[in-house]
Design a protein around this motif. Structure first.
Motif, PDB file in Angstrom:
ATOM      1  N   ALA A  56       4.927   9.733  -7.414  1.00 13.07           N
ATOM      2  CA  ALA A  56       6.013   9.610  -8.391  1.00 13.07           C
ATOM      3  C   ALA A  56       5.435   9.629  -9.812  1.00 13.07           C
ATOM      4  O   ALA A  56       4.271   9.281 -10.021  1.00 13.07           O
TER       5      ALA A  56
ATOM      6  N   PHE B  74      -5.399   8.932  -5.262  1.00 13.72           N
ATOM      7  CA  PHE B  74      -5.841   7.606  -4.839  1.00 13.72           C
ATOM      8  C   PHE B  74      -5.783   7.556  -3.319  1.00 13.72           C
ATOM      9  O   PHE B  74      -5.127   8.395  -2.694  1.00 13.72           O
TER      10      PHE B  74
ATOM     11  N   SER C  81      -4.605   5.492  -0.260  1.00 18.76           N
ATOM     12  CA  SER C  81      -3.800   4.396   0.273  1.00 18.76           C
ATOM     13  C   SER C  81      -4.348   4.084   1.661  1.00 18.76           C
ATOM     14  O   SER C  81      -4.644   4.996   2.429  1.00 18.76           O
TER      15      SER C  81
ATOM     16  N   ASN D 279      -5.593   0.035  -1.798  1.00 15.44           N
ATOM     17  CA  ASN D 279      -6.305   1.285  -2.033  1.00 15.44           C
ATOM     18  C   ASN D 279      -7.766   1.136  -1.637  1.00 15.44           C
ATOM     19  O   ASN D 279      -8.338   0.051  -1.760  1.00 15.44           O
TER      20      ASN D 279
ATOM     21  N   GLY E 104      10.838   7.984  -2.118  1.00 24.65           N
ATOM     22  CA  GLY E 104      10.084   6.744  -1.940  1.00 24.65           C
ATOM     23  C   GLY E 104       9.056   6.601  -3.030  1.00 24.65           C
ATOM     24  O   GLY E 104       8.555   7.583  -3.577  1.00 24.65           O
ATOM     25  N   GLY E 105       8.768   5.360  -3.370  1.00 28.48           N
ATOM     26  CA  GLY E 105       7.716   5.126  -4.346  1.00 28.48           C
ATOM     27  C   GLY E 105       8.186   5.239  -5.774  1.00 28.48           C
ATOM     28  O   GLY E 105       9.359   5.425  -6.063  1.00 28.48           O
ATOM     29  N   GLY E 106       7.250   5.103  -6.672  1.00 30.80           N
ATOM     30  CA  GLY E 106       7.554   5.174  -8.084  1.00 30.80           C
ATOM     31  C   GLY E 106       8.189   3.890  -8.586  1.00 30.80           C
ATOM     32  O   GLY E 106       7.879   2.802  -8.125  1.00 30.80           O
TER      33      GLY E 106
ATOM     34  N   THR F 121       3.499  -1.433  -8.252  1.00 34.11           N
ATOM     35  CA  THR F 121       2.375  -1.478  -7.314  1.00 34.11           C
ATOM     36  C   THR F 121       2.160  -0.154  -6.581  1.00 34.11           C
ATOM     37  O   THR F 121       1.120   0.033  -5.958  1.00 34.11           O
ATOM     38  N   ASP F 122       3.131   0.775  -6.647  1.00 34.89           N
ATOM     39  CA  ASP F 122       2.945   2.063  -5.972  1.00 34.89           C
ATOM     40  C   ASP F 122       1.736   2.771  -6.576  1.00 34.89           C
ATOM     41  O   ASP F 122       1.667   2.973  -7.788  1.00 34.89           O
ATOM     42  N   GLY F 123       0.790   3.103  -5.734  1.00 31.28           N
ATOM     43  CA  GLY F 123      -0.416   3.762  -6.212  1.00 31.28           C
ATOM     44  C   GLY F 123      -1.532   2.779  -6.536  1.00 31.28           C
ATOM     45  O   GLY F 123      -2.683   3.157  -6.682  1.00 31.28           O
ATOM     46  N   ARG F 124      -1.167   1.492  -6.674  1.00 33.47           N
ATOM     47  CA  ARG F 124      -2.201   0.479  -6.946  1.00 33.47           C
ATOM     48  C   ARG F 124      -2.460  -0.370  -5.717  1.00 33.47           C
ATOM     49  O   ARG F 124      -3.578  -0.833  -5.481  1.00 33.47           O
ATOM     50  N   ILE F 125      -1.395  -0.611  -4.948  1.00 38.53           N
ATOM     51  CA  ILE F 125      -1.565  -1.302  -3.666  1.00 38.53           C
ATOM     52  C   ILE F 125      -1.028  -0.358  -2.603  1.00 38.53           C
ATOM     53  O   ILE F 125       0.074  -0.524  -2.077  1.00 38.53           O
ATOM     54  N   GLY F 126      -1.788   0.674  -2.352  1.00 35.73           N
ATOM     55  CA  GLY F 126      -1.351   1.677  -1.387  1.00 35.73           C
ATOM     56  C   GLY F 126      -0.195   2.498  -1.925  1.00 35.73           C
ATOM     57  O   GLY F 126       0.168   2.400  -3.104  1.00 35.73           O
ATOM     58  N   ALA F 127       0.361   3.305  -1.042  1.00 36.59           N
ATOM     59  CA  ALA F 127       1.398   4.245  -1.445  1.00 36.59           C
ATOM     60  C   ALA F 127       2.743   3.858  -0.867  1.00 36.59           C
ATOM     61  O   ALA F 127       2.830   3.348   0.244  1.00 36.59           O
TER      62      ALA F 127
ATOM     63  N   PRO G 214       5.633  10.798   2.225  1.00 35.71           N
ATOM     64  CA  PRO G 214       4.547  11.612   2.816  1.00 35.71           C
ATOM     65  C   PRO G 214       3.296  10.785   3.110  1.00 35.71           C
ATOM     66  O   PRO G 214       2.617  11.007   4.118  1.00 35.71           O
ATOM     67  N   ALA G 215       3.001   9.816   2.239  1.00 31.76           N
ATOM     68  CA  ALA G 215       1.804   8.995   2.437  1.00 31.76           C
ATOM     69  C   ALA G 215       2.017   7.972   3.547  1.00 31.76           C
ATOM     70  O   ALA G 215       1.124   7.727   4.365  1.00 31.76           O
TER      71      ALA G 215
ATOM     72  N   GLN H 138      -0.125   7.937   7.082  1.00 29.31           N
ATOM     73  CA  GLN H 138      -0.829   6.781   7.639  1.00 29.31           C
ATOM     74  C   GLN H 138      -0.371   6.473   9.066  1.00 29.31           C
ATOM     75  O   GLN H 138      -1.161   6.027   9.893  1.00 29.31           O
TER      76      GLN H 138
ATOM     77  N   ALA I 271      -0.094  14.432   0.573  1.00 30.10           N
ATOM     78  CA  ALA I 271      -0.734  13.168   0.944  1.00 30.10           C
ATOM     79  C   ALA I 271      -1.534  13.465   2.212  1.00 30.10           C
ATOM     80  O   ALA I 271      -0.959  13.574   3.286  1.00 30.10           O
TER      81      ALA I 271
END
Lengths: 141, 401
Positions: free
Chosen positions: A77, A84, A86, A99, B119-121, B143-149, B153-154, B158, B210
């Protein structure tokens, strides 16, 4: 000025990205654990989703773990920096989302079963000079 | 008289871009199509269940009534993530099964063309930069992108990788081969959003979204609608022989949510609720996976299709990779999966998906699938999963007439 005071000063100028990250000399993640079945939650629960128990205690999540799932995210987004990694990390039986950091975000480097450990970093400083501290998992070799 | 429920009429619109039609137009096209297909009208419907996930507070059911018939019947507007369509259908089925009504209409519609990443953002917390904890995690920023996604798609990447970690046998190439199959299947489906055959190389070299999901391994956001008319066994017996012959028996209609397991609130567990739904459905229907002539399952991403082979019991536990590599899920294989092209090429207008996949199965069971007909198909299964989570499984059987 003693070491203890310096530590308090440093703490006062830092804030964790999320409340379940405990800062200090040995940063770690904490969780609410159901006292009857042991299920763990990073945010609050009125009753346990697993057993309906209503008593929780605070526990420390192990710092080391194994990557049991990951995705290298190259499209996200707006405002989310890419790439990164995940990951879902199995920390001694507790699944943690975070991460994978401090390594190249490529499938040649990051792999399933990879051993990692908790690491923190400064993700930014606000107008008051307070540092926000994020966490991730770095290769543990 | 039995308490069997039948699908009397069912249809889907062309999936793709419909810039000249709004959600009501698309829903109306599908609903009128399903009524026409069943040889009935709105006047005979006792209940309407409708879903449009992205406008889930807009009362799509009542809007649809104003477009095609305000008969005063109860409307249930439903929202259940990607299982919204299946939930609408199941709502109509439950109403008929309860004996309150003898016919019901279920509709799912979505306008999603050009929607981009789902999702996310999130929005930045404030203009003045001051870390201030908020929300139930006390987060000081997104936290999206900082604590996982948080992006779909991500998350589903997973899900597939977790399967690989548990059982082995997965690779980027394996997942890409699943997309290769579905894109190949789509070439025979005129209602699919994308009908271009893609080589494995093209899929693997497509834009990485992803890892290991490239763009062509992701479901296609598009516009579309689907609708179905369900009828009780007693009512069906009063209808024409032709209506009875084309009616498809609902052998099982099951909806589950995700039971608690370690880790399920960290990475959604899409497995257990699907296994539960499948087990209940097979029991109710009195059939097993070996009896299925075709399966439409929720391949929102190539990485997701793999795990559902296992979850639906199409293969031995842990054997999804070998099962796929055996060719079993290609249209000429033992258990053809997603002969419509799946969400990766047919497209995924969210609320329409859970009825469109049932339409695909019915189309084959009726022997009306043209070039892509699975010959002699008698029993099929349709599966959807919505994150959160909700899983719908329907087992369908050709009429004996």
């Amino acid at each position: 000025m003693g070491e203890g005071f310096a530590s308090v000063l440093r703490m006062a100028n830092q804030i964790p990205l999320v409340e379940y990250l405990e800062l200090g000399d040995q940063p770690h993640l904490k969780a609410h654990e159901c006292t009857s079945c042991g299920a763990r939650y990073f945010d609050r629960r009125n009753a346990c989703a697993g057993c309906s128990g209503t008593e929780f205690t605070q526990v420390v999540v192990p710092d080391e773990g194994v990557v049991k799932a990951f995705s290298i995210v190259t499209f996200a987004a707006p405002g989310v920096p890419v790439p990164f990694v995940s990951a879902i990390v199995d920390c001694g039986g507790t699944s943690v989302r975070g991460n994978v950091i401090n390594c190249e975000p490529s499938p040649e480097v990051v792999h399933l079963g990879m051993r990692v450990r908790l690491a923190t970093y400064v993700l930014g400083t606000d107008d008051n000079g307070v540092e926000a501290i994020g966490f991730g998992y770095e290769p543990a070799n | 008289m039995s308490d069997d429920i039948w699908i009397l009429g069912i249809t889907m619109t062309k999936f793709g871009k419909h810039p000249d039609k709004d959600t009501v137009d698309l829903a109306a096209e599908a609903a009128m199509g399903a009524l026409r297909d069943g040889g009935v009208t709105m006047k005979e419907m006792g209940i309407l269940a409708a879903g449009c996930l992205m406008q889930s507070n807009a009362g799509i059911g009542q809007q649809l009534q104003k477009q095609i018939g305000q008969t005063g019947i109860p409307v249930y507007n439903v929202a259940n993530a990607c299982a919204t369509g299946a939930t609408a259908l199941r709502t109509a089925i439950m109403a008929v099964k309860s004996g309150e009504v003898d016919m019901g209409l279920a509709v799912g519609v979505e306008k999603l063309a050009g929607a981009g990443l789902l999702g996310g953002g999130g929005t930045p917390k404030s203009d003045k930069k001051e870390w201030s904890p908020s929300g139930r995690y006390g987060a000081v920023t997104n936290t999206d992108g900082r604590i996982g996604a948080a992006s779909m798609p991500a998350v589903f990447a997973q899900v597939g990788m977790e399967y690989g970690h548990k059982y082995g046998g997965t690779s980027f190439e394996l997942f890409a081969k699943i997309a290769e199959k579905n894109h190949a299947h789509s070439t025979l489906n005129p209602l699919a959003a994308y009908t271009k055959r893609m080589t494995l190389e093209e899929i693997m070299n497509d834009v990485m979204i992803a890892y290991p999901n490239t763009r062509s391994m992701c479901s296609a956001n598009c516009d579309g609608a689907a609708a179905a008319v369900v009828v009780s066994d007693a009512k069906l017996k009063t209808l024409s022989l032709e209506q009875q012959r084309r009616a498809i028996k609902v052998k099982a209609s099951v909806l589950t949510s995700d039971p608690y397991e370690e880790g399920c609130q960290v990475l959604p567990n899409v497995n257990t609720l699907t296994k539960n739904a499948a087990r209940i459905a097979y029991e109710k229907a009195g059939v097993g996976p070996e009896d299925l002539d075709l399966v439409e399952l929720h391949d929102c991403f190539a990485t997701a299709e793999l795990v559902h082979y296992d979850n639906l019991g199409l293969c031995e536990e842990g054997g999804a990779a070998d099962f796929f590599l055996s060719g079993a899920t290609w249209r000429d294989g033992r258990t053809p999966v997603n002969v419509s092209g799946g969400l990766e090429s047919k497209g995924h207008p969210i609320a329409a998906t859970g009825i469109a996949n049932i339409w695909e199965v019915c189309h084959h069971l009726r022997g009306e699938a043209g070039d892509r007909q699975i010959e002699g198909a008698k029993v099929g299964l349709a599966h959807v999963i919505g994150l959160g989570s909700a899983c719908g499984v329907h087992i369908l059987e050709k009429s004996g007439l």
